[in-house]
Design a protein around this motif. Sequence first.
Motif, PDB file in Angstrom:
ATOM      1  N   LEU A 105      31.720  48.678  47.041  1.00  0.00           N
ATOM      2  CA  LEU A 105      32.627  49.813  46.876  1.00  0.00           C
ATOM      3  C   LEU A 105      34.065  49.450  47.194  1.00  0.00           C
ATOM      4  O   LEU A 105      35.004  49.872  46.510  1.00  0.00           O
ATOM      5  CB  LEU A 105      32.160  50.986  47.734  1.00  0.00           C
ATOM      6  CG  LEU A 105      30.841  51.640  47.301  1.00  0.00           C
ATOM      7  CD1 LEU A 105      30.426  52.708  48.316  1.00  0.00           C
ATOM      8  CD2 LEU A 105      30.948  52.218  45.912  1.00  0.00           C
ATOM      9  N   VAL A 106      34.268  48.652  48.239  1.00  0.00           N
ATOM     10  CA  VAL A 106      35.628  48.210  48.599  1.00  0.00           C
ATOM     11  C   VAL A 106      36.209  47.317  47.515  1.00  0.00           C
ATOM     12  O   VAL A 106      37.369  47.467  47.117  1.00  0.00           O
ATOM     13  CB  VAL A 106      35.608  47.497  49.978  1.00  0.00           C
ATOM     14  CG1 VAL A 106      36.918  46.761  50.247  1.00  0.00           C
ATOM     15  CG2 VAL A 106      35.313  48.498  51.079  1.00  0.00           C
ATOM     16  N   ILE A 107      35.400  46.426  47.004  1.00  0.00           N
ATOM     17  CA  ILE A 107      35.876  45.526  45.938  1.00  0.00           C
ATOM     18  C   ILE A 107      36.178  46.325  44.676  1.00  0.00           C
ATOM     19  O   ILE A 107      37.199  46.097  44.004  1.00  0.00           O
ATOM     20  CB  ILE A 107      34.846  44.403  45.663  1.00  0.00           C
ATOM     21  CG1 ILE A 107      34.792  43.458  46.853  1.00  0.00           C
ATOM     22  CG2 ILE A 107      35.171  43.655  44.377  1.00  0.00           C
ATOM     23  CD1 ILE A 107      33.640  42.465  46.819  1.00  0.00           C
ATOM     24  N   ALA A 108      35.334  47.289  44.335  1.00  0.00           N
ATOM     25  CA  ALA A 108      35.555  48.118  43.149  1.00  0.00           C
ATOM     26  C   ALA A 108      36.798  48.988  43.309  1.00  0.00           C
ATOM     27  O   ALA A 108      37.562  49.194  42.348  1.00  0.00           O
ATOM     28  CB  ALA A 108      34.327  48.985  42.871  1.00  0.00           C
ATOM     29  N   ALA A 109      37.022  49.508  44.501  1.00  0.00           N
ATOM     30  CA  ALA A 109      38.197  50.354  44.739  1.00  0.00           C
ATOM     31  C   ALA A 109      39.487  49.534  44.695  1.00  0.00           C
ATOM     32  O   ALA A 109      40.519  50.022  44.241  1.00  0.00           O
ATOM     33  CB  ALA A 109      38.065  51.068  46.081  1.00  0.00           C
ATOM     34  N   SER A 110      39.420  48.307  45.194  1.00  0.00           N
ATOM     35  CA  SER A 110      40.633  47.484  45.184  1.00  0.00           C
ATOM     36  C   SER A 110      40.922  46.924  43.810  1.00  0.00           C
ATOM     37  O   SER A 110      42.058  46.569  43.521  1.00  0.00           O
ATOM     38  CB  SER A 110      40.499  46.346  46.203  1.00  0.00           C
ATOM     39  OG  SER A 110      39.480  45.457  45.797  1.00  0.00           O
ATOM     40  N   ALA A 111      39.922  46.870  42.929  1.00  0.00           N
ATOM     41  CA  ALA A 111      40.134  46.371  41.569  1.00  0.00           C
ATOM     42  C   ALA A 111      40.881  47.398  40.723  1.00  0.00           C
ATOM     43  O   ALA A 111      41.550  47.053  39.757  1.00  0.00           O
ATOM     44  CB  ALA A 111      38.811  46.034  40.910  1.00  0.00           C
ATOM     45  N   ASN A 112      40.761  48.657  41.070  1.00  0.00           N
ATOM     46  CA  ASN A 112      41.449  49.720  40.294  1.00  0.00           C
ATOM     47  C   ASN A 112      42.835  49.796  40.744  1.00  0.00           C
ATOM     48  O   ASN A 112      43.768  50.055  40.871  1.00  0.00           O
ATOM     49  CB  ASN A 112      40.737  51.072  40.461  1.00  0.00           C
ATOM     50  CG  ASN A 112      39.383  51.048  39.783  1.00  0.00           C
ATOM     51  OD1 ASN A 112      39.191  50.323  38.820  1.00  0.00           O
ATOM     52  ND2 ASN A 112      38.475  51.858  40.263  1.00  0.00           N
TER      53      ASN A 112
END
Length: 150
Positions: free
Chosen positions: A143-150
């Motif tokens: 979730l952290v990686i997905a949020a930082s990718a946006n």
Amino acid sequence: MKTHCPLLILLFLSFYSFAQTIPGDSSIVVQGPASISHFQEALSPQDLYVKGHTDAEANYKKYKGAATGTLFASLLSPLVGLIPAIACSATAPKIENLDYPDAKLFMKKEYYDSYTSKAKKIKSGKVWKNWGIGFGVNLVAVLVIAASAN
């Protein structure tokens, strides 16, 4: 102040309790190990079952290898962690890892069955808890990686 007095009295009275009193003429005398073993011989099957259950809760601690291995595997990947989680939770603890307090009681069927089944439940619960921790850590990381990718 007058309105607070009854409240304070009620508060302090709530800490005051009545304990059971034992009459002075009643006493329990235990005379050495022979009395204790005689007491253990007199335990009913239900008492042996309950004693095995409580002894396992108090004494069985050697689940840590299975639980820690599952945690490390789950931190790599929850799918990889499923392999040791299923394998460890399906197997009963080894006899040498049970740490039962009394060998004579352990030879009795009801005590043995209760102790070993509770130890297996403890081991299984700890293993699945550690798998859940590994899964949660991976989920948060995704979730952290997905949020930082946006």
